[in-house]
Write an enzyme that holds these catalytic residues in place. Structure first.
Site, short mmCIF file in Angstrom:
data_model
loop_
_atom_site.label_atom_id
_atom_site.label_comp_id
_atom_site.label_asym_id
_atom_site.label_seq_id
_atom_site.Cartn_x
_atom_site.Cartn_y
_atom_site.Cartn_z
N LYS A 51 45.49 37.99 36.18
CA LYS A 51 45.50 37.95 37.64
C LYS A 51 46.55 36.97 38.13
O LYS A 51 47.31 37.24 39.05
CB LYS A 51 44.10 37.60 38.17
CG LYS A 51 43.17 38.79 38.08
CD LYS A 51 41.71 38.44 38.19
CE LYS A 51 40.88 39.70 37.87
NZ LYS A 51 39.47 39.45 37.67
N GLN A 95 35.35 34.77 38.81
CA GLN A 95 35.24 35.70 37.68
C GLN A 95 33.79 35.79 37.20
O GLN A 95 33.16 34.78 36.91
CB GLN A 95 36.16 35.22 36.55
CG GLN A 95 36.29 36.19 35.39
CD GLN A 95 36.98 37.49 35.77
OE1 GLN A 95 38.02 37.49 36.41
NE2 GLN A 95 36.39 38.61 35.40
N ASP A 118 36.93 40.90 46.16
CA ASP A 118 36.21 41.76 45.22
C ASP A 118 35.32 42.76 45.97
O ASP A 118 34.82 43.71 45.38
CB ASP A 118 35.29 40.89 44.33
CG ASP A 118 35.84 40.70 42.93
OD1 ASP A 118 36.66 41.53 42.52
OD2 ASP A 118 35.45 39.72 42.28
#
Ligand code: NAP
Length: 285
Positions: A51, A95, A118
């Site tokens: 990322k 994460q 997300d």
């Protein structure tokens, strides 16, 4: 049979975003993403590294926080609060999975919905349900983009989603429904699964079981999208689909690796771009 090249399509999207970033920079806007990792899970470390690398490639601003596995909820909350208030950061990604002593639902709800790239926050999930959203969850959005860029229109088609998780199965079904597919969701309690999959025009497989979908469960000409990431008996990366035997029966199929996987990160970058444009009040890059 055509193999859908997720690597190629994700590279195209990243290139489009890179060009858009350059145009936005002229207006003084630089998309910013903060990635937070708690603990030392090797797979998560790889995802976080990728990322950060992708942010660099596209010209985004990024911050990376690698916290020890024994980080307290208070410390993590304080970091999220700080990132929520940081104008240079438009997207925050924590994460998952988190170490057991940390509450993932609490963390997701702590992130401001407008920075929740997300799309896991209940407010964003609700917006997806009613079809009025800024961000789509990355993996299901990646699947929709693969279908779209492969010229596959799901309108009126029988689409079967295997799996009903909050991050893949459920939002996937909703996105297919928004595109006017007739959607069936299957899960571990579904009876006569093969009878359902055999009637499908499109199957999206997201259950997390190596080579679960076999050739006898698929009718000729079906589109098969494999979201699964598993290891086979030899430790080799594989999807939820028995690719070798299923592929010849399909019209389109995604491989693992190189199918849905690369799309997830491209969609995260797209969401970060969207978050930056909304936050900075810019309509077109
Ligand atoms: P998950 O939370 O474990 O959910 C799995 C789903 O599959 C559940 O709904 C479960 O049903 C269902 N299921 C399990 N066994 C089944 C069976 N025998 N028949 C029918 N349904 C069954 O998994 P997830 O997070 O959605 O992820 C699914 C897979 O996608 C995993 O391999 C994961 O690694 C992969 N993934 C890939 C990406 C990517 O970027 N490519 C992103 C996210 C996830 P119940 O609800 O009844 O238990």
């Amino acid at each position: 049979m055509e193999i859908i090249d997720g690597k190629k399509i994700s590279a195209q999207i990243k290139e489009e975003l890179r060009e858009k970033t350059a145009r936005l920079k002229e207006k003084g806007v630089v998309p910013g993403l903060a990635v937070v990792l708690v603990g030392d899970d090797p797979a998560s470390q790889t995802y976080v590294r990728n990322k950060k690398k992708t942010c660099d490639e596209l010209g985004y601003y990024s911050e990376e926080y690698i916290l020890p596995a024994d980080t307290t909820q208070e410390t993590l909350d304080a970091l999220i609060d700080r990132l929520n208030a940081e104008p240079k950061i438009h997207g925050i990604l924590v994460q998952l999975p988190l170490p057991r002593h940390l509450n993932a639902d609490h963390v997701i709800e702590r992130i401001l919905p407008q920075k929740d790239v997300d799309a896991f926050h209940p407010s964003n999930v609700g917006k997806i349900m009613i079809g009025k959203y800024d961000f789509l969850p990355c993996t299901p959005a990646g699947v929709m983009t693969l279908l779209d860029r492969s010229g596959i229109d799901v309108c009126g088609k029988k689409c079967v989603v295997l799996g009903r998780s909050n991050i893949v199965g459920k939002p996937q079904a909703m996105l297919l429904l928004h595109k006017n597919a007739t959607v069936t969701i299957c899960h571990s309690k579904t009876k006569d699964l093969a009878e359902i999959t055999k009637q499908a025009d499109v199957i999206v497989c997201a259950i997390g079981k190596a080579k679960f979908l076999t050739a006898d469960m698929v009718s000729p000409g079906t589109v098969v999208i494999d979201v699964g990431i598993n290891r086979d008996e030899n430790g080799k990366l594989c999807g939820d689909v028995d690719f070798e035997n299923v592929a010849p029966k399909t019209s389109f199929i995604t491989p693992v690796p190189g199918g849905v996987g690369p799309m997830t990160i491209a969609m995260l970058m797209k969401n970060t771009m969207t978050a930056a444009m909304i936050a900075e009040g810019v309509s077109e890059g």
